[in-house]
Motif scaffolding. Structure first.
Motif, PDB file in Angstrom:
ATOM      1  N   GLY A 103      -6.778  -2.176  -5.632  1.00 39.90           N
ATOM      2  CA  GLY A 103      -7.472  -0.979  -5.187  1.00 39.90           C
ATOM      3  C   GLY A 103      -6.577   0.230  -5.398  1.00 39.90           C
ATOM      4  O   GLY A 103      -5.456   0.113  -5.905  1.00 39.90           O
ATOM      5  N   TYR A 104      -7.050   1.387  -4.980  1.00 35.71           N
ATOM      6  CA  TYR A 104      -6.279   2.613  -5.145  1.00 35.71           C
ATOM      7  C   TYR A 104      -4.989   2.514  -4.338  1.00 35.71           C
ATOM      8  O   TYR A 104      -5.009   2.325  -3.131  1.00 35.71           O
ATOM      9  N   ARG A 105      -3.853   2.587  -5.041  1.00 34.97           N
ATOM     10  CA  ARG A 105      -2.517   2.496  -4.439  1.00 34.97           C
ATOM     11  C   ARG A 105      -2.334   1.253  -3.569  1.00 34.97           C
ATOM     12  O   ARG A 105      -1.686   1.286  -2.531  1.00 34.97           O
ATOM     13  N   GLN A 106      -2.912   0.147  -4.038  1.00 27.87           N
ATOM     14  CA  GLN A 106      -2.770  -1.139  -3.350  1.00 27.87           C
ATOM     15  C   GLN A 106      -2.512  -2.237  -4.375  1.00 27.87           C
ATOM     16  O   GLN A 106      -3.083  -2.216  -5.459  1.00 27.87           O
ATOM     17  N   TRP A 107      -1.666  -3.186  -3.999  1.00 29.01           N
ATOM     18  CA  TRP A 107      -1.332  -4.311  -4.863  1.00 29.01           C
ATOM     19  C   TRP A 107      -1.184  -5.566  -4.013  1.00 29.01           C
ATOM     20  O   TRP A 107      -0.842  -5.495  -2.843  1.00 29.01           O
ATOM     21  N   THR A 147       4.090   2.249  -8.251  1.00 22.75           N
ATOM     22  CA  THR A 147       3.411   1.762  -9.456  1.00 22.75           C
ATOM     23  C   THR A 147       3.664   0.269  -9.597  1.00 22.75           C
ATOM     24  O   THR A 147       4.550  -0.285  -8.948  1.00 22.75           O
ATOM     25  N   PRO A 165      -3.040  -5.279  -9.163  1.00 17.11           N
ATOM     26  CA  PRO A 165      -3.735  -4.158  -8.512  1.00 17.11           C
ATOM     27  C   PRO A 165      -4.825  -4.687  -7.582  1.00 17.11           C
ATOM     28  O   PRO A 165      -5.520  -5.648  -7.912  1.00 17.11           O
ATOM     29  N   MET A 192       0.856  -1.189   0.000  1.00 16.57           N
ATOM     30  CA  MET A 192       0.000   0.000   0.000  1.00 16.57           C
ATOM     31  C   MET A 192       0.888   1.233   0.000  1.00 16.57           C
ATOM     32  O   MET A 192       1.802   1.334   0.822  1.00 16.57           O
ATOM     33  N   ALA A 227       2.459   4.968  -2.384  1.00 11.88           N
ATOM     34  CA  ALA A 227       2.678   5.744  -3.607  1.00 11.88           C
ATOM     35  C   ALA A 227       3.768   5.090  -4.448  1.00 11.88           C
ATOM     36  O   ALA A 227       4.934   5.462  -4.387  1.00 11.88           O
TER      37      ALA A 227
END
Length: 190
Positions: A62-66, A40, A60, A36, A38
Motif C-alpha cells: 500500500g501507500y508507504r507500506q511494506w 523506499t 509493497p 509504514m 517515508a
C-alpha cells in the motif's frame, strides 16, 4: 497455574496439495513485519542487510507500506535493531503472530488465483517481485509473485483455514480440467 499452550501453526495439519500444474502449501510461519512510513523498498533492503536480517523479501503493501517476509523467526533484538534504524522515517510492526503465508505454484497457479481475485495476474501486468493487497472472495490477502509460476498469499491468521480450504477446492478443479480431483496430498516434510 496451568501452562499456556504452545504457539502452533494454524495450518499445521494441512498436507501439501499437488496435481497436474498446481501445488498448494502452507509456508513456514517465520517472520512477517509490516513497515509504514517515508522510506523506499531499496532503503528497507539496505536496513535489513545492516541489521543482519537475511533471506527476507520486501513487498509493497500500500501507500508507504511494506511487508517483510521470510521463513526464519526473528529475535526481538533483530526486530528492535531494524526499528531503531528506521526511527524517524518509518515504524515496524511485527505481524508474525497474526498473519499466515500460503504458497501457490505451478503453471496453473495464476489461473487458480484468478478465480478468486480481480487482479490481472498475467506476467506482463503482474511480474515477478510484484505484490498487491486485494480480496480473494471476501478475504483480504496480499498476493505476491515470487517466481515465474509461483505466488505467495499473506492472510490474517483467523482467515487462513478458510482461504486454504477454498484454494484446495479450486486446485482440485484447476488441476483436473474436468471438475474432478486429480490433486493428491503429500505428507509435510516431503
Amino acid at each position: 497455574m496451568p501452562d499456556l499452550p504452545e504457539k502452533r501453526s494454524v495450518l499445521a495439519d494441512k498436507a501439501i496439495s499437488q496435481g497436474p500444474g498446481i501445488r498448494l502449501e502452507a509456508l513456514p510461519e517465520g517472520h512477517l513485519l509490516q513497515v509504514m512510513g517515508a522510506t523506499t523498498t531499496e532503503g528497507l533492503e539496505a536496513h535489513l542487510s545492516a541489521a543482519g536480517i537475511k533471506d527476507s523479501a520486501v513487498r509493497p503493501a500500500g501507500y508507504r507500506q511494506w511487508f517483510i517476509a521470510g521463513n526464519d523467526m526473528l529475535s526481538k533484538a533483530l526486530i528492535q535493531d531494524l526499528s531503531n534504524a528506521l526511527a524517524g522515517s518509518a515504524f515496524v510492526s511485527d505481524q508474525s503472530h497474526g498473519r499466515v503465508r500460503i504458497g501457490v505454484s505451478g503453471p496453473l497457479a495464476a489461473q487458480l488465483l484468478s478465480k478468486g481475485t480481480a487482479v490481472d495476474l498475467h506476467p506482463s501486468a503482474f511480474p515477478e517481485g510484484h505484490a498487491a493487497v486485494t480480496l480473494f472472495g471476501h478475504i483480504s490477502v496480499q498476493v505476491a509473485r515470487t517466481g515465474a509460476c509461483d505466488f505467495e498469499l499473506v492472510v490474517l491468521r483467523s482467515f487462513a483455514q478458510s482461504l486454504y480450504e477454498e484454494l484446495e477446492v479450486l486446485a482440485a478443479i484447476a488441476g483436473s480440467g474436468t471438475g474432478q480431483s486429480d490433486v493428491t496430498l503429500v505428507e509435510k516434510g516431503r
